[in-house]
Design an enzyme around this catalytic site. Sequence first.
Site, PDB file in Angstrom:
ATOM      1  CG  ASP A  72      -1.807   1.029   1.225  1.00 46.80           C
ATOM      2  OD1 ASP A  72      -1.751   2.312   0.888  1.00 46.80           O
ATOM      3  OD2 ASP A  72      -2.712   1.079   1.844  1.00 46.80           O
ATOM      4  CG  HIS A  73       2.397   3.988  -3.233  1.00 45.24           C
ATOM      5  ND1 HIS A  73       3.758   5.555  -2.829  1.00 45.24           N
ATOM      6  CD2 HIS A  73       3.618   4.198  -4.159  1.00 45.24           C
ATOM      7  CE1 HIS A  73       4.861   5.397  -3.268  1.00 45.24           C
ATOM      8  NE2 HIS A  73       4.625   4.709  -4.486  1.00 45.24           N
TER       9      HIS A  73
END
Length: 467
Positions: free
Chosen positions: A439-440
């Site tokens: 998850d950036h």
Amino acid sequence: MSELIEVRVPDIGDYADVPVIDVYVAVGDAIAADGALATLESDKATMDIPAPVAGIVREVLLKVGDRVAQGARVALIEAAAPAQAAPAASADAAITAAPVATSMAATAPAPATAASSSAVSTSSSPAAVTAQVSGSGPQAFVSSAATAIAPPPVEAAAAPVATHASPSVRKLARELGVDLTRVPASGPKGRILADDVTAWVKSALQAPAAAETGSPAPAAGGAGLTLAPWPQVDFAKYGPVDSVPLSRIKKMSGANLARNWVMIPAVTYHEDADITALEEFRQQINRENAKGNIKLTLLAFLIKSSVAALQRFPELNSSLDGDALILKKYYHIGFAADTPHGLVVPVIRDAGGKSLAELASEAGALADRARAGKLAPAEMSGASFTISSLGGIGGTAFSPIVNAPEVAILGVNKAAMKPVWNGETFEPRLTLPLSLSADHRVVDGALATRFLAHLAGLLADLRRLLL
Ligand code: COA
């Protein structure tokens, strides 16, 4: 003395009873010449009604939902300067007018004098018609050139902005629930294209979702997941088909996967791990225990090494909670297990404190229970990180979907012997492809790559687990 201009609906061809779908101004607003006052939309076309002069809106004479025809009164504008009739607008002139929203705060007209002292003139000349592109007839009407509607000088707040888009793009935007004033235009002369709308929807989908993060909802009117309806196809028309109901697991996991796919801005990173020594060690231990009950699996090594890497990079063992990051001090590792009913994810608790043999036997037992459909809900909950290993099947890389509320998932494919340059010659090395989706919002590329490189280093030399 300022002049009061009465704006009327211009010639819109044979159309009568055309709905007003947008009104952009309120009494007291400053408006630039050609700024859109309102938008009309027939079933075939939309058109904006522009202000013939710059000035202050003194009266708004229609509202959204009204139905109007040529000559209907739109607004009274107190001209900033002695009214100059806009030059008769040719189609091209209107279309090429400045498309970019500009703040008029610096150049806005001075506050108006009392309307009562103003002279009234009427503008419903063709100059008020925005644009009639090619072709003939009212179908060819498109929205006006996009000109900013200026706020009064004292109000620097963002004002509504007229948009420049074809009727089909406006229709698409309405169907998707997109506010066109928020969509950056990439077309000629500032025109918003269908691709701009879909790009906007994509970016909105990747925004942190309120429900997921607890943060306030994204700006109203642009980020809702109002998608086009799913295509309804009668497949039997094209050939014989069978209809098989989805298993309960597939229905449940499908909903979660779809949510995670659209709500998590995940990026997948790839790395190769040299597991030549690991595999020799694993085979040796398994040979030594051929008669015993220990069988070390590759999955056990992956779990053990992942825990060590998570301890080194705690952000990958976390969850987002609104504006906070919950860093977990426990290491419960989920692993995807393929079952006849669909994918399930049993969880090995406190994996960090377990030996390779314990991890292998617990994973094997959980996988057996999963395949028999006997897992209890508690055995599938609480994971802080997940591994999805397709190595027993094949593949060279894939993009696993992050298993919310975790922030990262490790994908593993089949190890293969590859020639690796050792500085002097190519050596055959058993190479394991790793794919990490993260998850950036929590894990950026540098962190993800450091994590993967560290994990690959552990798998390449298990002695590092002792450090
Ligand atoms: N590369 C090469 N060979 C591999 C390998 C890899 N990455 N991973 C496993 N193997 C080998 C194993 O060593 C084993 O051979 P062995 O008997 O000589 O030891 C053989 O392939 C079968 O392994 P597998 O049945 O996959 O066992 P596992 O312990 O490695 O994995 C599960 C257990 C539960 C992960 C696995 O059975 C499974 O269900 N995988 C599918 C997961 C999935 O569907 N993920 C996708 C989610 S979208």
